[in-house]
Design a protein around this motif. Sequence first.
Motif, PDB file in Angstrom:
ATOM      1  N   GLY A 265       0.887  -1.268   0.103  1.00  0.00           N
ATOM      2  CA  GLY A 265      -0.041  -0.069   0.123  1.00  0.00           C
ATOM      3  C   GLY A 265       0.631   1.210  -0.120  1.00  0.00           C
ATOM      4  N   GLU A 268       2.087   4.852  -5.293  1.00  0.00           N
ATOM      5  CA  GLU A 268       1.074   5.762  -6.099  1.00  0.00           C
ATOM      6  C   GLU A 268      -0.111   5.136  -6.724  1.00  0.00           C
ATOM      7  N   TRP A 270      -1.429   2.373  -5.524  1.00  0.00           N
ATOM      8  CA  TRP A 270      -2.419   2.109  -4.652  1.00  0.00           C
ATOM      9  C   TRP A 270      -3.332   3.349  -4.387  1.00  0.00           C
ATOM     10  N   ARG A 271      -2.667   4.341  -4.068  1.00  0.00           N
ATOM     11  CA  ARG A 271      -3.595   5.738  -3.629  1.00  0.00           C
ATOM     12  C   ARG A 271      -4.347   6.079  -4.591  1.00  0.00           C
ATOM     13  N   TYR A 272      -3.838   6.252  -5.781  1.00  0.00           N
ATOM     14  CA  TYR A 272      -4.673   6.689  -6.818  1.00  0.00           C
ATOM     15  C   TYR A 272      -6.063   6.050  -7.112  1.00  0.00           C
ATOM     16  N   THR A 275      -8.350   5.797  -4.001  1.00  0.00           N
ATOM     17  CA  THR A 275      -9.348   6.764  -3.815  1.00  0.00           C
ATOM     18  C   THR A 275      -9.988   7.064  -4.916  1.00  0.00           C
ATOM     19  N   GLY A 315      -7.428   3.794   0.903  1.00  0.00           N
ATOM     20  CA  GLY A 315      -6.614   4.303  -0.372  1.00  0.00           C
ATOM     21  C   GLY A 315      -5.663   5.457   0.145  1.00  0.00           C
ATOM     22  N   LEU A 316      -6.127   6.504   0.877  1.00  0.00           N
ATOM     23  CA  LEU A 316      -5.239   7.547   1.452  1.00  0.00           C
ATOM     24  C   LEU A 316      -4.158   6.928   2.164  1.00  0.00           C
ATOM     25  N   ASN A 317      -4.402   6.001   2.974  1.00  0.00           N
ATOM     26  CA  ASN A 317      -3.158   5.326   3.696  1.00  0.00           C
ATOM     27  C   ASN A 317      -2.308   5.956   4.686  1.00  0.00           C
ATOM     28  N   THR A 318      -3.126   6.965   5.303  1.00  0.00           N
ATOM     29  CA  THR A 318      -2.551   7.918   6.148  1.00  0.00           C
ATOM     30  C   THR A 318      -2.904   7.460   7.723  1.00  0.00           C
ATOM     31  N   ALA A 401      -5.611  14.810   3.202  1.00  0.00           N
ATOM     32  CA  ALA A 401      -5.268  13.889   2.157  1.00  0.00           C
ATOM     33  C   ALA A 401      -4.028  14.378   1.241  1.00  0.00           C
TER      34      ALA A 401
END
Length: 770
Positions: A265, A268, A270-272, A275, A315-318, A401
């Motif tokens: 995860g 990029e 993963w995130r894009y 999200t 997806g943001l994974n923060t 985000a």
Amino acid sequence: MGIPIIISISLFAAIVAIPAERMLRHHAGWVLAGIPGGMFAWFLTLLPAIREGAELTSRIPWVPSLGIALSFRLDGLSLLFALIVTGIGTLVFIYAGGYLKGNEKLGRFYALLFLFMAAMLGVVLADNLLLVFVFWELTGISSYLLIGFYHEKAASRASALQALLVTGAGGLALLAGIVLLGVIGGSYELADLMSGSIDMYSHTLYLPALLLIFAGAFTKSAQAPFHFWLPGAMAAPAPVSAYLHSATMVNAGVYLLARLAPVVGASEEWRYLLTLTGGVTMLVGAFLAAPQTDMKRLLAYSTVSALGMLVLLIGLNTDMAVKAALVFLVVHSLYKGALFMVAGTIDHETGTRDVRVLQGLMRTMPLTGTAAILAALSMTGFPPMLGFIGKELIYEAKMQAPSAAVFLLIAGVIANAVNIAVAIIVGLRPFAGGTSQKAMGHEGSTALWLAPLIMGIVGLVFGLFPDLLGESLIEAAVSSVRAGHFDVQLKLWHGFNLVLMLSVLTVAIGIGMFLLRTKARRSFERLHIPSGFLPGGLFEAAVKGLPAFAGRMIRHLQSGYLRSYLFIILSAFVLLAGYAFVVTPDWPTAISFGGVPYYAWVISGVIIVGTLMAVFSTMRMTAVAGVGAIGFGIAALYVIFSAPDLAITQILVETLTVVILLFVIRHLPRFGLHSSLLIRFRDGFIAVLSGLAVALYSLKTSRLQLSDTISTWYGDNSLPEAFGRNVVNVILVDFRALDTLGEITVLAVAAVGVYALVKLRPARKEGTHE
């Protein structure tokens, strides 16, 4: 008590549920609810240790030669999901006893619920990805049976099949992704993959593996464009909707993404991808919920929107996004499960789920109304409900985000506003105002109002005392996903800030949407997008068109003539073998016939003569004799080259074949030529090429050694390992036992088919005699 025992208890309960229901009758739901209730209590006892960072593991060898084991692990994340599965499962069993009271198939329903519970527990507790897939598929099978519980109804059967096909196709993609992930990481154990010692992101298979895993998660968690199966599954009984489609099955994809976030995860991609997919699903679900008038379909589309929200946050994974996702997971499971139960109770007592005719039920259904109001307030994010805390965390996570924060906030406000309107329509409007003459109802049995009321009260208690949830369960779950210790402080009041302003704005817009709901429905009716252009319509068209496509293919490939089948098979073989012959190096360039005894040449000559007899003879008896000469000649060659067991087998098979042919020939029509010279030349050409290909491959395999031979190993180990002196027999029944079992199974199935065809007789008309 270990994790495998917990899953085994659920599986055993599935076996005994039917006789238990017959004995306990109307009390069965209450008694059987004690099983998941006991599991819930056991998981709770592990919470202090899990909060301190401990993990409960279990490992049972499965396929040791491949390094695969039945491995289980309980950490903060799996404990959160296990508590949801068993806790809400307990209430669903109680509710189902009241909702399906008197149904003759209630015992079967309990059994399927236990089977599904075992599958879900397996998904969230398994530490081996292949084991996760096994339980993943079991959730699909058991959910198919639960959705189609009213199997006498065509709509239920169609909905169940649709859900099975969509999630099953995603499951196949997930399996491929798991295999690729195992190739990249060198292990299927999640503990090994999460160790951080393997660079996943630079591998060429990373992106294909990621996309395949996403396909499996998206189909299971109803992400656009695969969302259509979830509203269709509302044909299931209300307990199924409350359990599978709000709190458990649809969250399986969310769990998988959260579990794999520490492994894959950090990219990029993963995130894009997450999200974008989550954001689109969130808006699509909200958009499609607006025109609905059926309570369950309103809740289903709002569930699609909520699942999109969860995927977006993962997806943001923060740190904040994971915290918000896990809190919202609990919030959504509580209020959506309660509202599905309320919808089922209203339908059960009034006979309708149409929100346009439901009102004033608070006077006759006060306890159900109280449960609905508590759940609806949590869904709207109204303080002091837990939903208020969850909504503020979501907005805070979107503000932090890494990119597109403004877009995510706007999309979130729109989707949440629609969900607030849905909460008012489903949870508040049916109980407000004067009593409607079109939908009169009364309070249901205790089982029908107690379960949703408990979930509503739990949402209120967690809202008033958020530390009960945050400092224990959520903190441990976040630490599992983010691979470190994190302090989670949940507060009901954060002061006047931008997040609070967004919450107030969302509520205001949601109330406005509720007031304009009639105009919105009319606008959607005028819009009228043809179903054939929507994902669900395209899927239905594909399913319906598949038999026609298969029929066209069959007409060309399955003509009913054996010679056509042989021609197609041999032609394909020649093409593939010819390609391999050209591209594969080291084919033999010299052929030596030295050392071949003269009697082998004589036998070969007999085989050639038999072949010519079979091909050119105009008498069937002569052709059969030629075929027999070929078979017995091959048996003689086996004897010459020291393979007596093969020779005996060949003689037995050849004798039986010749005898059968002789019996059959008596019933065949007179011999004649039924094909043109060109067709016979074509068939002969393919036959010669096939024989040539087999001969070349035989020469190739006799001279080419691609790897170390295992013949010596078989000879050395047949007696000490398999206790047999006949190496060939040991290979067949021990070392390659599964191959032999497969062949026996095929023959047995074929024999059953032949027997059925032989026994098949047309029904005799009355008054006729054989």
